[in-house]
Design a protein around this motif. Structure first.
Motif, PDB file in Angstrom:
ATOM      1  N   ARG A  31      91.772  90.083  97.423  1.00  0.00           N
ATOM      2  CA  ARG A  31      90.797  91.129  96.765  1.00  0.00           C
ATOM      3  C   ARG A  31      89.329  91.078  97.076  1.00  0.00           C
ATOM      4  O   ARG A  31      88.995  89.770  97.597  1.00  0.00           O
ATOM      5  CB  ARG A  31      90.986  90.779  95.210  1.00  0.00           C
ATOM      6  CG  ARG A  31      92.512  90.944  94.755  1.00  0.00           C
ATOM      7  CD  ARG A  31      92.327  90.910  93.278  1.00  0.00           C
ATOM      8  NE  ARG A  31      93.753  90.622  92.653  1.00  0.00           N
ATOM      9  CZ  ARG A  31      93.978  90.546  91.444  1.00  0.00           C
ATOM     10  NH1 ARG A  31      92.816  90.780  90.525  1.00  0.00           N
ATOM     11  NH2 ARG A  31      95.326  90.297  91.002  1.00  0.00           N
ATOM     12  N   PRO A  90      94.271  93.095  87.521  1.00  0.00           N
ATOM     13  CA  PRO A  90      94.018  93.649  88.841  1.00  0.00           C
ATOM     14  C   PRO A  90      92.181  93.671  89.041  1.00  0.00           C
ATOM     15  O   PRO A  90      91.948  93.448  90.029  1.00  0.00           O
ATOM     16  CB  PRO A  90      94.307  95.146  88.769  1.00  0.00           C
ATOM     17  CG  PRO A  90      95.459  95.067  88.011  1.00  0.00           C
ATOM     18  CD  PRO A  90      95.196  94.061  86.864  1.00  0.00           C
ATOM     19  N   ARG A  91      91.673  93.907  88.026  1.00  0.00           N
ATOM     20  CA  ARG A  91      90.173  94.093  87.963  1.00  0.00           C
ATOM     21  C   ARG A  91      89.669  92.940  86.664  1.00  0.00           C
ATOM     22  O   ARG A  91      89.935  93.300  85.475  1.00  0.00           O
ATOM     23  CB  ARG A  91      89.488  95.222  87.617  1.00  0.00           C
ATOM     24  CG  ARG A  91      89.777  96.120  88.773  1.00  0.00           C
ATOM     25  CD  ARG A  91      89.350  97.409  88.511  1.00  0.00           C
ATOM     26  NE  ARG A  91      87.991  97.693  87.942  1.00  0.00           N
ATOM     27  CZ  ARG A  91      86.927  97.677  88.850  1.00  0.00           C
ATOM     28  NH1 ARG A  91      87.027  97.516  90.095  1.00  0.00           N
ATOM     29  NH2 ARG A  91      85.687  97.628  88.218  1.00  0.00           N
TER      30      ARG A  91
END
Length: 323
Positions: A31, A90-91
């Motif tokens: 990421r 995810p974030r």
């Protein structure tokens, strides 16, 4: 996206740990990595790091708090490696100490690319190639007496540096020159700012470090592996519990000095540190918000405008006791 947040109350070592650990986690998960709070980065004048760019700046960001364990016997917040970082939203923004090498996921050699001293620091480091450094921590440590390493540690560490590294020229590198001159009067003290201190640690022939996060990155981002002495059990050196106050703080390639003068390798200490980490995971279960103030000093209730002048005056009168 993995996000690091720099805080004004963090020291440089703590900022670099949260940055590098999150960078390692982001690389491991594939990421992008983003840093906020760049205006309070304490290495801005002499270090280059990658702050990244959020690919979706308007999207929500979840919070993740690293697991911490308050040990009432040691009176210390402990941490190890939080395996939950391998399965993150995810974030997410990471908050915590993040001082375990395991967060790099085998990418230690990448540290020198993630944290890049500017040319003047690299040039200054060359001046210390024949010098052995004692990285003495004072300042606010004097308010937390259990963090202050005794004179016996430094005497034994100097003996080790002379025996193992042929130390002849010894220099004290510190955040507190007044304390250093009073505590170790027989050694010269480096006069210079944080950049010069960083350069000395990058260049030194060998080092004895305190239980401070500041020393890790200038040592670990060098192109060589200097001889390093560090205090066994890190933040609770000499405590009767003989427990690693933070199992995360056992680092590869360093030599760990016990209160009895025994010098142990990383491998010799690893089983004990891992057992301490497993004990915290098994025995500690209650989580609380930081706002409850568990383990924090009562002095936090004194107004800063009153506390600062009192501290400055007291530190001049008692340099080895008050920071």
């Amino acid at each position: 996206m993995i996000q690091t947040r720099f805080l004004s109350g963090q020291g440089l070592g703590n900022q670099l740990w949260t940055y590098a650990a999150a960078r390692g986690i982001a690389e491991h998960l594939g990421r992008p990595h983003v840093v906020t709070g760049r205006d309070v980065f304490k290495g801005a004048e002499f270090l280059d790091i990658d702050f990244g760019e959020d690919p979706e700046p308007d999207a929500p960001v979840a919070r993740f708090n690293e697991a911490l364990f308050y040990d009432p016997e040691l009176k210390y917040f402990s941490s190890g490696y939080d395996i939950r970082t391998e399965h993150l939203p995810p974030r997410v923004q990471l908050d915590g100490l993040f001082q375990s090498e395991r967060y790099f996921h085998g990418r230690e050699m990448e540290l020198k690319h993630w944290i890049r001293p500017k040319a003047e620091v690299l040039s200054a480091a060359e001046r210390y190639r024949d010098v052995c450094v004692l990285n003495l921590r004072g300042g606010e440590y004097k308010r937390h007496k259990a963090l202050i390493l005794p004179r016996s540690y430094w005497d034994m560490a100097v003996d080790v540096l002379r025996r193992e590294a042929g130390a002849t020229e010894i220099l004290v590198v510190t955040d507190d020159p007044g304390y250093a001159r009073a505590f170790l009067p027989e050694f010269p003290v480096l006069e210079g700012g944080v950049a010069e201190c960083y350069a000395a640690l990058m260049g030194a022939k060998a080092l004895a470090v305190s239980n401070s996060s500041f020393s890790y990155f200038p040592i670990k981002t060098r192109s060589d592996r200097p001889f390093v002495v560090a205090p066994e059990h890190w933040a609770r050196y000499g405590h009767p519990a003989r427990r690693w106050a933070m199992p995360a703080n056992l680092y590869r390639d360093w030599h760990w000095l016990s209160p009895a003068g025994e010098l142990r390798s990383y491998e010799a200490c690893r089983d004990a540190a891992e057992a301490d980490a497993a004990w915290y995971e098994a025995e500690y279960s209650v989580r609380i918000p930081p706002s409850m103030g568990i383990g924090l000093p009562r002095s936090r209730f004194i107004p800063a405008g009153l506390k600062r002048p009192i501290k400055r005056a007291a530190a001049r009168l008692f340099p080895t006791r008050i920071g």
